[in-house]
Design a protein around this motif. Structure first.
Motif, PDB file in Angstrom:
ATOM      1  N   GLN A 111       0.831  -1.208   0.000  1.00  6.80           N
ATOM      2  CA  GLN A 111       0.000   0.000   0.000  1.00  6.80           C
ATOM      3  C   GLN A 111       0.863   1.255   0.000  1.00  6.80           C
ATOM      4  O   GLN A 111       0.573   2.222  -0.717  1.00  6.80           O
ATOM      5  CB  GLN A 111      -0.923   0.005   1.221  1.00  6.80           C
ATOM      6  N   LEU A 112       1.921   1.244   0.790  1.00  6.95           N
ATOM      7  CA  LEU A 112       2.803   2.409   0.856  1.00  6.95           C
ATOM      8  C   LEU A 112       3.539   2.612  -0.464  1.00  6.95           C
ATOM      9  O   LEU A 112       3.687   3.749  -0.936  1.00  6.95           O
ATOM     10  CB  LEU A 112       3.789   2.253   2.008  1.00  6.95           C
ATOM     11  N   LEU A 113       3.988   1.521  -1.078  1.00  9.68           N
ATOM     12  CA  LEU A 113       4.623   1.631  -2.391  1.00  9.68           C
ATOM     13  C   LEU A 113       3.673   2.260  -3.401  1.00  9.68           C
ATOM     14  O   LEU A 113       4.051   3.150  -4.171  1.00  9.68           O
ATOM     15  CB  LEU A 113       5.057   0.244  -2.893  1.00  9.68           C
ATOM     16  N   ASP A 114       2.436   1.811  -3.396  1.00  6.83           N
ATOM     17  CA  ASP A 114       1.459   2.301  -4.360  1.00  6.83           C
ATOM     18  C   ASP A 114       1.172   3.784  -4.146  1.00  6.83           C
ATOM     19  O   ASP A 114       1.118   4.569  -5.092  1.00  6.83           O
ATOM     20  CB  ASP A 114       0.168   1.489  -4.240  1.00  6.83           C
ATOM     21  N   HIS A 115       1.005   4.180  -2.879  1.00  9.33           N
ATOM     22  CA  HIS A 115       0.652   5.578  -2.588  1.00  9.33           C
ATOM     23  C   HIS A 115       1.819   6.536  -2.803  1.00  9.33           C
ATOM     24  O   HIS A 115       1.627   7.651  -3.288  1.00  9.33           O
ATOM     25  CB  HIS A 115       0.160   5.705  -1.143  1.00  9.33           C
ATOM     26  N   GLY A 171       6.335  -4.552  -5.814  1.00 12.76           N
ATOM     27  CA  GLY A 171       7.168  -5.743  -5.715  1.00 12.76           C
ATOM     28  C   GLY A 171       8.504  -5.480  -5.054  1.00 12.76           C
ATOM     29  O   GLY A 171       9.127  -6.390  -4.524  1.00 12.76           O
ATOM     30  N   ASP A 172       8.944  -4.227  -5.057  1.00 15.40           N
ATOM     31  CA  ASP A 172      10.233  -3.870  -4.472  1.00 15.40           C
ATOM     32  C   ASP A 172      10.003  -3.329  -3.063  1.00 15.40           C
ATOM     33  O   ASP A 172      10.245  -2.165  -2.772  1.00 15.40           O
ATOM     34  CB  ASP A 172      10.922  -2.833  -5.361  1.00 15.40           C
ATOM     35  N   THR A 173       9.497  -4.191  -2.161  1.00 13.74           N
ATOM     36  CA  THR A 173       9.060  -3.720  -0.849  1.00 13.74           C
ATOM     37  C   THR A 173      10.204  -3.243   0.030  1.00 13.74           C
ATOM     38  O   THR A 173       9.969  -2.508   0.993  1.00 13.74           O
ATOM     39  CB  THR A 173       8.288  -4.827  -0.110  1.00 13.74           C
ATOM     40  N   ARG A 174      11.436  -3.611  -0.267  1.00 11.49           N
ATOM     41  CA  ARG A 174      12.555  -3.131   0.551  1.00 11.49           C
ATOM     42  C   ARG A 174      12.733  -1.625   0.427  1.00 11.49           C
ATOM     43  O   ARG A 174      13.344  -0.999   1.283  1.00 11.49           O
ATOM     44  CB  ARG A 174      13.852  -3.843   0.154  1.00 11.49           C
ATOM     45  N   THR A 175      12.200  -1.042  -0.637  1.00 14.09           N
ATOM     46  CA  THR A 175      12.228   0.411  -0.775  1.00 14.09           C
ATOM     47  C   THR A 175      11.586   1.070   0.443  1.00 14.09           C
ATOM     48  O   THR A 175      12.098   2.051   0.985  1.00 14.09           O
ATOM     49  CB  THR A 175      11.473   0.836  -2.054  1.00 14.09           C
ATOM     50  N   VAL A 176      10.454   0.535   0.884  1.00 10.77           N
ATOM     51  CA  VAL A 176       9.757   1.086   2.053  1.00 10.77           C
ATOM     52  C   VAL A 176      10.617   0.914   3.296  1.00 10.77           C
ATOM     53  O   VAL A 176      10.782   1.853   4.091  1.00 10.77           O
ATOM     54  CB  VAL A 176       8.389   0.406   2.242  1.00 10.77           C
ATOM     55  N   ASP A 177      11.184  -0.278   3.478  1.00 16.24           N
ATOM     56  CA  ASP A 177      12.008  -0.537   4.659  1.00 16.24           C
ATOM     57  C   ASP A 177      13.183   0.437   4.746  1.00 16.24           C
ATOM     58  O   ASP A 177      13.525   0.933   5.827  1.00 16.24           O
ATOM     59  CB  ASP A 177      12.533  -1.975   4.636  1.00 16.24           C
ATOM     60  N   VAL A 178      13.808   0.702   3.611  1.00 10.33           N
ATOM     61  CA  VAL A 178      14.943   1.626   3.576  1.00 10.33           C
ATOM     62  C   VAL A 178      14.522   3.015   4.043  1.00 10.33           C
ATOM     63  O   VAL A 178      15.201   3.660   4.855  1.00 10.33           O
ATOM     64  CB  VAL A 178      15.530   1.701   2.149  1.00 10.33           C
ATOM     65  N   HIS A 179      13.383   3.489   3.546  1.00 15.32           N
ATOM     66  CA  HIS A 179      12.938   4.837   3.912  1.00 15.32           C
ATOM     67  C   HIS A 179      12.492   4.921   5.368  1.00 15.32           C
ATOM     68  O   HIS A 179      12.740   5.935   6.032  1.00 15.32           O
ATOM     69  CB  HIS A 179      11.827   5.291   2.970  1.00 15.32           C
ATOM     70  N   ILE A 180      11.851   3.882   5.869  1.00 14.23           N
ATOM     71  CA  ILE A 180      11.487   3.865   7.287  1.00 14.23           C
ATOM     72  C   ILE A 180      12.746   3.910   8.152  1.00 14.23           C
ATOM     73  O   ILE A 180      12.824   4.643   9.152  1.00 14.23           O
ATOM     74  CB  ILE A 180      10.648   2.610   7.626  1.00 14.23           C
ATOM     75  N   LYS A 181      13.745   3.130   7.766  1.00 13.51           N
ATOM     76  CA  LYS A 181      15.000   3.117   8.516  1.00 13.51           C
ATOM     77  C   LYS A 181      15.625   4.507   8.554  1.00 13.51           C
ATOM     78  O   LYS A 181      16.077   4.977   9.612  1.00 13.51           O
ATOM     79  CB  LYS A 181      15.979   2.126   7.868  1.00 13.51           C
ATOM     80  N   ARG A 182      15.623   5.195   7.408  1.00 15.71           N
ATOM     81  CA  ARG A 182      16.205   6.537   7.355  1.00 15.71           C
ATOM     82  C   ARG A 182      15.395   7.529   8.175  1.00 15.71           C
ATOM     83  O   ARG A 182      15.948   8.417   8.837  1.00 15.71           O
ATOM     84  CB  ARG A 182      16.326   6.988   5.896  1.00 15.71           C
ATOM     85  N   LEU A 183      14.074   7.393   8.158  1.00 16.11           N
ATOM     86  CA  LEU A 183      13.237   8.270   8.975  1.00 16.11           C
ATOM     87  C   LEU A 183      13.527   8.071  10.461  1.00 16.11           C
ATOM     88  O   LEU A 183      13.618   9.042  11.231  1.00 16.11           O
ATOM     89  CB  LEU A 183      11.757   8.005   8.689  1.00 16.11           C
ATOM     90  N   TRP A 195       4.790  -6.457  12.627  1.00 23.65           N
ATOM     91  CA  TRP A 195       5.571  -7.531  12.020  1.00 23.65           C
ATOM     92  C   TRP A 195       4.726  -8.381  11.077  1.00 23.65           C
ATOM     93  O   TRP A 195       3.629  -8.794  11.404  1.00 23.65           O
ATOM     94  CB  TRP A 195       6.212  -8.404  13.104  1.00 23.65           C
ATOM     95  N   GLY A 196       5.283  -8.595   9.896  1.00 24.07           N
ATOM     96  CA  GLY A 196       4.627  -9.403   8.886  1.00 24.07           C
ATOM     97  C   GLY A 196       3.586  -8.646   8.074  1.00 24.07           C
ATOM     98  O   GLY A 196       3.027  -9.190   7.119  1.00 24.07           O
ATOM     99  N   ILE A 197       3.317  -7.391   8.453  1.00 21.17           N
ATOM    100  CA  ILE A 197       2.301  -6.604   7.721  1.00 21.17           C
ATOM    101  C   ILE A 197       2.892  -5.330   7.145  1.00 21.17           C
ATOM    102  O   ILE A 197       2.982  -5.161   5.937  1.00 21.17           O
ATOM    103  CB  ILE A 197       1.106  -6.282   8.639  1.00 21.17           C
ATOM    104  N   GLY A 198       3.327  -4.408   8.021  1.00 17.96           N
ATOM    105  CA  GLY A 198       3.828  -3.137   7.509  1.00 17.96           C
ATOM    106  C   GLY A 198       4.130  -2.164   8.623  1.00 17.96           C
ATOM    107  O   GLY A 198       4.709  -2.529   9.646  1.00 17.96           O
ATOM    108  N   TYR A 199       3.681  -0.919   8.448  1.00 18.08           N
ATOM    109  CA  TYR A 199       4.059   0.146   9.367  1.00 18.08           C
ATOM    110  C   TYR A 199       2.858   1.028   9.712  1.00 18.08           C
ATOM    111  O   TYR A 199       1.858   1.064   8.985  1.00 18.08           O
ATOM    112  CB  TYR A 199       5.152   1.021   8.737  1.00 18.08           C
ATOM    113  N   LYS A 200       3.026   1.774  10.820  1.00 24.54           N
ATOM    114  CA  LYS A 200       1.999   2.736  11.203  1.00 24.54           C
ATOM    115  C   LYS A 200       2.661   3.872  11.983  1.00 24.54           C
ATOM    116  O   LYS A 200       3.758   3.725  12.526  1.00 24.54           O
ATOM    117  CB  LYS A 200       0.927   2.081  12.062  1.00 24.54           C
ATOM    118  N   PHE A 201       1.988   5.006  12.001  1.00 24.12           N
ATOM    119  CA  PHE A 201       2.372   6.125  12.848  1.00 24.12           C
ATOM    120  C   PHE A 201       1.533   5.987  14.117  1.00 24.12           C
ATOM    121  O   PHE A 201       0.351   6.252  14.115  1.00 24.12           O
ATOM    122  CB  PHE A 201       2.111   7.464  12.155  1.00 24.12           C
TER     123      PHE A 201
END
Length: 233
Positions: free
Chosen positions: A184-188, A196-208, A224-230
């Protein structure tokens, strides 16, 4: 007449560099071409571009190192160019601070569109600032995220970050405690080409998380196993 925006093109393939320059010049950009990493670092300081198109495989200092050097002192947008397609290359480029990534061979219209999109995010149009500011700003104790002027204040201090990081943070903070999958985050935030390149999200969360530490009232949470939230407490 407004000054033309300047694009620094860094590619050791002279034919590709000239083609990119031709396409961008037709769109009323000012361009400069250099062919290796050392030249790129010098030209960045003298030319002071609004955006850099940076090939990864350069003689001497490669594109990764150029990106690292530029990002250590500037938030000027960087779009990486490469004929290599491994996910590892995308992730490493994003970890080093690139704002977008274009695979060769690319369609000229797509390349121009991506340049314009990144520039819009970095230099957003401010005509909506008075009428629509509220809907483009979220605020919690100790943090203000403003998408209108692309700024983040933490405890009154401005925190510099590339557009994609800020957009991701704003998107999550706009829906507190709602869990979003990586897809969902990739799409938005990134659009269909990154699906398909979900590590992109992980990289940006790590930097944030490196830039914005957890607050007693909120934090960037991992489900875990799903995604992220604020997460707001």
């Amino acid at each position: 007449m407004a000054n033309k925006q300047k694009i620094l093109i860094v590619d050791d393939d002279e034919n590709i560099a000239e083609l990119i320059s031709l396409y961008l010049t037709k769109e009323c950009f000012d361009t400069r071409i250099v062919h290796d990493g050392e030249e790129a670092l010098v030209a960045f300081d003298t030319y002071q571009p609004n955006l850099m198109l940076l090939d990864l495989m350069l003689p001497g200092i490669d594109g990764y190192q150029v990106c690292r050097e530029i990002r250590s002192r500037s938030q000027t947008p960087i779009i990486m160019l490469s004929a290599k397609g491994e996910v590892f290359d995308k992730v490493l480029g994003l970890e080093l601070g690139a704002d977008d990534y274009i695979m060769k061979p690319f369609d000229s219209k797509e390349m121009v569109a991506r340049v314009k999109a990144v520039l819009r995010r970095y230099h957003p149009v401010k005509t909506e600032e008075r009428t629509d500011d509220h809907s483009k700003r979220v605020e919690y104790p100790g943090i203000v995220i403003n998408l209108t002027n692309y700024s983040v204040l933490v405890d009154g201090r401005n925190v510099d970050m590339p557009p994609k990081e800020l957009e991701l943070l704003y998107f999550l903070a706009s829906s507190p405690n709602q869990v979003f999958t990586r897809e969902q985050l990739l799409d938005h935030i990134w659009g269909y080409e990154y699906i398909g390149d979900t590590r992109t999200v992980d990289v940006h969360i790590k930097r944030l998380r490196e830039k914005i530490k957890d607050h007693p009232s909120w934090n960037l949470g991992t489900v875990w196993g799903i995604g992220y939230k604020f997460e707001v407490k």
